[in-house]
Design an enzyme around this catalytic site. Structure first.
Site, PDB file in Angstrom:
ATOM      1  N   HIS A  17      42.178  45.117  28.785  1.00 46.10           N
ATOM      2  CA  HIS A  17      40.927  45.743  29.236  1.00 46.10           C
ATOM      3  C   HIS A  17      40.278  46.518  28.092  1.00 46.10           C
ATOM      4  CE1 HIS A  17      42.907  45.844  33.462  1.00 46.10           C
ATOM      5  NE2 HIS A  17      41.923  44.954  33.518  1.00 46.10           N
ATOM      6  N   LYS A  41      43.367  47.327  48.777  1.00 43.43           N
ATOM      7  CA  LYS A  41      44.247  46.660  47.805  1.00 43.43           C
ATOM      8  C   LYS A  41      45.527  47.468  47.540  1.00 43.43           C
ATOM      9  CE  LYS A  41      41.943  43.457  44.657  1.00 43.43           C
ATOM     10  NZ  LYS A  41      41.524  43.259  43.263  1.00 43.43           N
ATOM     11  N   SER A 129      47.290  43.625  34.966  1.00 45.35           N
ATOM     12  CA  SER A 129      47.800  44.900  35.492  1.00 45.35           C
ATOM     13  C   SER A 129      48.998  44.644  36.398  1.00 45.35           C
ATOM     14  CB  SER A 129      46.707  45.618  36.285  1.00 45.35           C
ATOM     15  OG  SER A 129      45.615  45.913  35.459  1.00 45.35           O
TER      16      SER A 129
HETATM   17  O1  PNS Z   1      39.914  43.866  38.112  1.00 46.19           O
HETATM   18  P1  PNS Z   1      39.543  42.939  39.236  1.00 46.19           P
HETATM   19  O2  PNS Z   1      40.351  43.270  40.475  1.00 46.19           O
HETATM   20  O3  PNS Z   1      39.637  41.490  38.850  1.00 46.19           O
HETATM   21  O4  PNS Z   1      38.000  43.252  39.567  1.00 46.19           O
HETATM   22  C1  PNS Z   1      37.345  42.609  40.627  1.00 46.19           C
HETATM   23  C2  PNS Z   1      36.007  43.311  40.961  1.00 46.19           C
HETATM   24  C3  PNS Z   1      36.249  44.787  41.221  1.00 46.19           C
HETATM   25  C4  PNS Z   1      35.054  43.174  39.815  1.00 46.19           C
HETATM   26  C5  PNS Z   1      35.435  42.583  42.210  1.00 46.19           C
HETATM   27  O5  PNS Z   1      36.432  42.484  43.182  1.00 46.19           O
HETATM   28  C6  PNS Z   1      34.231  43.316  42.801  1.00 46.19           C
HETATM   29  O6  PNS Z   1      33.179  43.369  42.214  1.00 46.19           O
HETATM   30  N1  PNS Z   1      34.426  43.882  44.011  1.00 46.19           N
HETATM   31  C7  PNS Z   1      33.405  44.607  44.709  1.00 46.19           C
HETATM   32  C8  PNS Z   1      32.986  43.868  45.977  1.00 46.19           C
HETATM   33  C9  PNS Z   1      31.954  42.800  45.664  1.00 46.19           C
HETATM   34  O7  PNS Z   1      30.914  43.078  45.088  1.00 46.19           O
HETATM   35  N2  PNS Z   1      32.240  41.557  46.072  1.00 46.19           N
HETATM   36  C10 PNS Z   1      31.325  40.445  45.887  1.00 46.19           C
HETATM   37  C11 PNS Z   1      31.551  39.715  44.575  1.00 46.19           C
HETATM   38  S1  PNS Z   1      32.566  38.313  44.867  1.00 46.19           S
END
Ligand code: PNS
Length: 159
Positions: A17, A41, A129
């Site tokens: 990251h 989560k 992670s």
């Molecule tokens: O580090 P990660 O878990 O791969 O990040 C994923 C993240 C946080 C970027 C994604 O899950 C997100 O944007 N979640 C917020 C909900 C959302 O907007 N969902 C629609 C997009 S598919």
């Protein structure tokens, strides 16, 4: 002014990251690292702890702000007048999910949001992670995966 958001769970932030953060911070005038506040989560670190870790790890980067958000990323971006999201791509296995997320966000935002992908450095392409947490839980060596202070926090949490 060119601004972008790097959203993620960051539970916890890894050196992979940090690699993306450093490189993205050189491409934009301001980079906002936004931690998803998603208790569904069951994160190991609270959102406050994840924000603090990111703040400490990026304290030498001047054009960075660490924030958190709940709900949809595009709503957070709209509220903060952000139009570019940065995501890291480690391997081809990431691509399908990332492509779907980028297209969903573009569609949901009516074309107001673009996603920029940065390819993770080779030395971090295996890192996640979840892997770090699993290795730490079994007392394995994570010194090449997270900053030292994060390793200590993981040991404290996981015993
Ligand atoms: O580090 P990660 O878990 O791969 O990040 C994923 C993240 C946080 C970027 C994604 O899950 C997100 O944007 N979640 C917020 C909900 C959302 O907007 N969902 C629609 C997009 S598919």
């Amino acid at each position: 002014m060119k601004r972008a958001v790097y959203p993620g769970s960051f539970d916890p932030m890894t050196l992979g990251h940090l690699d993306i953060i450093r490189r993205a911070s050189e491409m934009f005038d301001e980079l906002i690292v936004a931690v998803l506040n998603n208790n569904a989560k069951s994160p190991l670190f609270s959102v406050e702890e994840r924000v603090k870790i990111l703040q400490e790890a990026t304290s030498d980067i001047p054009n960075i702000r660490i924030d958190s958000f709940s709900g949809l990323l595009i709503d957070y971006m709209k509220k903060n007048d952000l139009h570019v999201a940065v995501r890291g791509l480690r391997a081809i296995t990431d691509f399908e999910y990332e492509l779907q997320m980028a297209q969903t966000n573009a569609e949901l935002s009516g074309g107001a949001v673009d996603t920029v992908f940065l390819v993770t450095g080779l030395e971090y392409s295996y890192l996640s992670s979840s892997t770090v947490k699993e290795i730490a839980a079994f007392g394995g060596d994570i010194s090449k995966m997270v900053p030292d202070f994060v390793g200590k926090l993981l040991t404290e949490k996981l015993g």
